[in-house]
Every structure is written in structure tokens, then in C-alpha cells.
Design a protein around this motif. Structure first.
Motif, PDB file in Angstrom:
ATOM      1  N   TRP A  55     -83.298 -37.791  21.590  1.00 44.57           N
ATOM      2  CA  TRP A  55     -84.572 -37.502  22.653  1.00 44.57           C
ATOM      3  C   TRP A  55     -84.296 -36.403  23.640  1.00 44.57           C
ATOM      4  N   HIS A  56     -83.173 -36.490  23.965  1.00 46.97           N
ATOM      5  CA  HIS A  56     -82.999 -35.228  25.145  1.00 46.97           C
ATOM      6  C   HIS A  56     -83.262 -33.730  24.470  1.00 46.97           C
ATOM      7  N   ASP A  57     -82.957 -33.497  23.205  1.00 43.19           N
ATOM      8  CA  ASP A  57     -83.068 -32.487  22.849  1.00 43.19           C
ATOM      9  C   ASP A  57     -84.672 -31.988  22.515  1.00 43.19           C
ATOM     10  N   ASN A  58     -85.222 -33.073  22.438  1.00 40.44           N
ATOM     11  CA  ASN A  58     -86.698 -32.784  21.901  1.00 40.44           C
ATOM     12  C   ASN A  58     -87.624 -32.672  23.149  1.00 40.44           C
ATOM     13  N   LEU A  59     -87.314 -32.802  24.346  1.00 43.35           N
ATOM     14  CA  LEU A  59     -87.985 -32.424  25.533  1.00 43.35           C
ATOM     15  C   LEU A  59     -88.211 -31.068  25.572  1.00 43.35           C
ATOM     16  N   GLU A  60     -89.459 -30.869  25.883  1.00 36.09           N
ATOM     17  CA  GLU A  60     -89.801 -29.546  26.290  1.00 36.09           C
ATOM     18  C   GLU A  60     -89.431 -28.929  27.637  1.00 36.09           C
ATOM     19  N   GLU A  61     -88.844 -27.741  27.789  1.00 28.97           N
ATOM     20  CA  GLU A  61     -88.418 -27.311  29.048  1.00 28.97           C
ATOM     21  C   GLU A  61     -88.766 -25.813  29.116  1.00 28.97           C
ATOM     22  N   PRO A  62     -89.104 -25.478  30.328  1.00 34.59           N
ATOM     23  CA  PRO A  62     -89.684 -24.127  30.449  1.00 34.59           C
ATOM     24  C   PRO A  62     -88.424 -22.866  30.093  1.00 34.59           C
ATOM     25  N   ALA A  63     -88.692 -21.986  29.628  1.00 30.48           N
ATOM     26  CA  ALA A  63     -87.666 -20.833  29.241  1.00 30.48           C
ATOM     27  C   ALA A  63     -87.273 -20.344  30.695  1.00 30.48           C
ATOM     28  N   ASP A  64     -86.170 -20.003  30.702  1.00 35.52           N
ATOM     29  CA  ASP A  64     -85.176 -19.322  31.728  1.00 35.52           C
ATOM     30  C   ASP A  64     -85.452 -17.694  31.273  1.00 35.52           C
ATOM     31  N   ASP A  65     -86.194 -17.017  32.194  1.00 33.10           N
ATOM     32  CA  ASP A  65     -86.411 -15.531  31.864  1.00 33.10           C
ATOM     33  C   ASP A  65     -85.205 -14.792  32.263  1.00 33.10           C
ATOM     34  N   ARG A  66     -84.430 -15.191  33.239  1.00 33.32           N
ATOM     35  CA  ARG A  66     -83.182 -14.401  33.567  1.00 33.32           C
ATOM     36  C   ARG A  66     -81.906 -14.852  32.461  1.00 33.32           C
ATOM     37  N   PHE A  67     -82.074 -15.859  32.042  1.00 36.97           N
ATOM     38  CA  PHE A  67     -81.018 -16.258  30.781  1.00 36.97           C
ATOM     39  C   PHE A  67     -81.402 -15.517  29.663  1.00 36.97           C
ATOM     40  N   LEU A  68     -82.494 -15.372  29.220  1.00 36.52           N
ATOM     41  CA  LEU A  68     -83.047 -14.654  27.830  1.00 36.52           C
ATOM     42  C   LEU A  68     -82.952 -13.348  28.441  1.00 36.52           C
ATOM     43  N   ASN A  69     -83.122 -12.682  29.319  1.00 37.20           N
ATOM     44  CA  ASN A  69     -82.695 -11.248  29.618  1.00 37.20           C
ATOM     45  C   ASN A  69     -81.232 -11.183  29.562  1.00 37.20           C
ATOM     46  N   LEU A  70     -80.574 -11.992  29.967  1.00 41.10           N
ATOM     47  CA  LEU A  70     -79.045 -11.663  29.992  1.00 41.10           C
ATOM     48  C   LEU A  70     -78.500 -11.537  28.704  1.00 41.10           C
ATOM     49  N   VAL A  71     -79.139 -12.462  27.870  1.00 41.73           N
ATOM     50  CA  VAL A  71     -78.568 -12.797  26.440  1.00 41.73           C
ATOM     51  C   VAL A  71     -79.110 -11.451  25.271  1.00 41.73           C
ATOM     52  N   HIS A  72     -80.316 -11.324  25.579  1.00 39.75           N
ATOM     53  CA  HIS A  72     -80.773 -10.020  24.957  1.00 39.75           C
ATOM     54  C   HIS A  72     -80.007  -8.680  25.360  1.00 39.75           C
ATOM     55  N   HIS A  73     -79.496  -8.625  26.686  1.00 34.63           N
ATOM     56  CA  HIS A  73     -78.879  -7.341  27.100  1.00 34.63           C
ATOM     57  C   HIS A  73     -77.657  -7.374  26.268  1.00 34.63           C
ATOM     58  N   ALA A  74     -76.920  -8.470  26.419  1.00 36.31           N
ATOM     59  CA  ALA A  74     -75.751  -8.772  25.708  1.00 36.31           C
ATOM     60  C   ALA A  74     -75.610  -8.394  24.215  1.00 36.31           C
ATOM     61  N   ALA A  75     -76.741  -8.487  23.563  1.00 38.60           N
ATOM     62  CA  ALA A  75     -77.074  -8.382  22.038  1.00 38.60           C
ATOM     63  C   ALA A  75     -77.079  -7.072  21.757  1.00 38.60           C
ATOM     64  N   GLN A  76     -77.390  -6.206  22.617  1.00 38.12           N
ATOM     65  CA  GLN A  76     -77.780  -4.807  22.526  1.00 38.12           C
ATOM     66  C   GLN A  76     -76.761  -3.996  22.195  1.00 38.12           C
ATOM     67  N   GLY A  77     -76.678  -2.794  21.520  1.00 33.58           N
ATOM     68  CA  GLY A  77     -75.689  -1.997  21.139  1.00 33.58           C
ATOM     69  C   GLY A  77     -75.283  -1.241  22.521  1.00 33.58           C
ATOM     70  N   PRO A  78     -74.073  -0.508  22.506  1.00 31.54           N
ATOM     71  CA  PRO A  78     -73.709   0.315  23.781  1.00 31.54           C
ATOM     72  C   PRO A  78     -74.680   1.525  24.085  1.00 31.54           C
ATOM     73  N   ARG A  79     -75.317   2.131  23.109  1.00 29.09           N
ATOM     74  CA  ARG A  79     -76.071   3.261  23.133  1.00 29.09           C
ATOM     75  C   ARG A  79     -77.641   2.834  23.826  1.00 29.09           C
ATOM     76  N   LYS A  80     -77.998   1.682  23.627  1.00 29.64           N
ATOM     77  CA  LYS A  80     -79.032   1.096  24.286  1.00 29.64           C
ATOM     78  C   LYS A  80     -78.604   0.804  25.728  1.00 29.64           C
TER      79      LYS A  80
END
Length: 135
Positions: A55-80
């Protein structure tokens, strides 16, 4: 030549308690309590599938933009991520453009395999022999 053996000093409970108290205070002085945690941006994040009936995984939570930016930045290559190489080993291959224009018609740089009558015959013969050896 035998080593000198030390005599064991038997300490009373007062000395042992004082020693343990000093050790406790020394450890407590160097410890730091961390209450704010974050994701290491240098490691890739592996997603784990959720449990369908939880039940706790099915709750709708707002997206954390700071966390998403951090994850996307970590997944980029070094030249980007960086405008210039950060380490000595990154300098090799950082500029991927070739130094010389690779023209296919320039025979000084391109040495293509040229088959004449006898070399074509021998190449076909070797190919037939390789097919037999693969079986």
C-alpha cells in the motif's frame, strides 16, 4: 637470549573504570551524527521493482526535482558534464575529432586490400579452408 617477559600489572576496578571512561569520552568526541543523507552522484542508481500489493508503494508522491536532476547529472558522460578533462587519463580521447581529414581517395593514408588474379584465388582458397576448420 630469550626475550624479557613483562610482568602483568593487575589493575584494580578503579583504574579499569577510569581507562574505559577516558576511551568512551575520546570516542564520543570524534563521532559526528549525520541526519541528512543524499545519493552519491558518482554511482549509478539501480531501480528496484516495487511490490505490487504494497500500500505504501502505491501512494502518489510529488516528484523531487532536485533529486531527479542529481540522478540525471550522475548518469551523463564526462564530456557532457565538464567543459574540459578533469583528470590526466581523461585527456586521452577528449577531443574525438580526427587531426587529419580521412579522405578515402588519398592513398598515403588508406591502404586497401587489392586482389589480383593469384591473390584472389588464394584468398578464396583460405576462406574455404577456414569454413572446414570451423565445423
Amino acid at each position: 637470549m630469550a626475550g624479557h617477559q613483562r610482568e602483568k600489572v593487575i589493575q584494580d576496578e578503579v583504574h579499569q573504570n577510569q581507562f574505559l571512561r577516558e576511551q568512551y569520552l575520546r570516542e564520543r568526541r570524534t563521532q559526528k551524527l549525520y541526519t541528512e543523507y543524499h545519493v552519491n552522484p558518482l554511482r549509478k542508481v539501480h531501480t528496484i521493482a516495487r511490490k505490487p500489493m504494497s500500500w505504501h508503494d502505491n501512494l502518489e508522491e510529488p516528484a523531487d526535482d532536485r533529486f531527479l536532476n542529481l540522478v540525471h547529472h550522475a548518469a551523463q558522460g564526462p564530456r557532457k558534464k565538464y567543459p574540459e578533462p578533469q583528470t590526466e587519463s581523461q585527456e586521452i580521447g577528449w577531443e574525438a575529432e580526427p587531426l587529419v581529414n580521412p579522405e578515402r581517395q588519398d592513398h598515403r593514408l588508406n591502404h586497401f586490400r587489392v586482389y589480383k588474379d593469384i591473390t584472389l584465388y588464394k584468398a578464396k582458397l583460405w576462406l574455404l579452408g577456414e569454413k572446414d576448420h570451423r565445423k
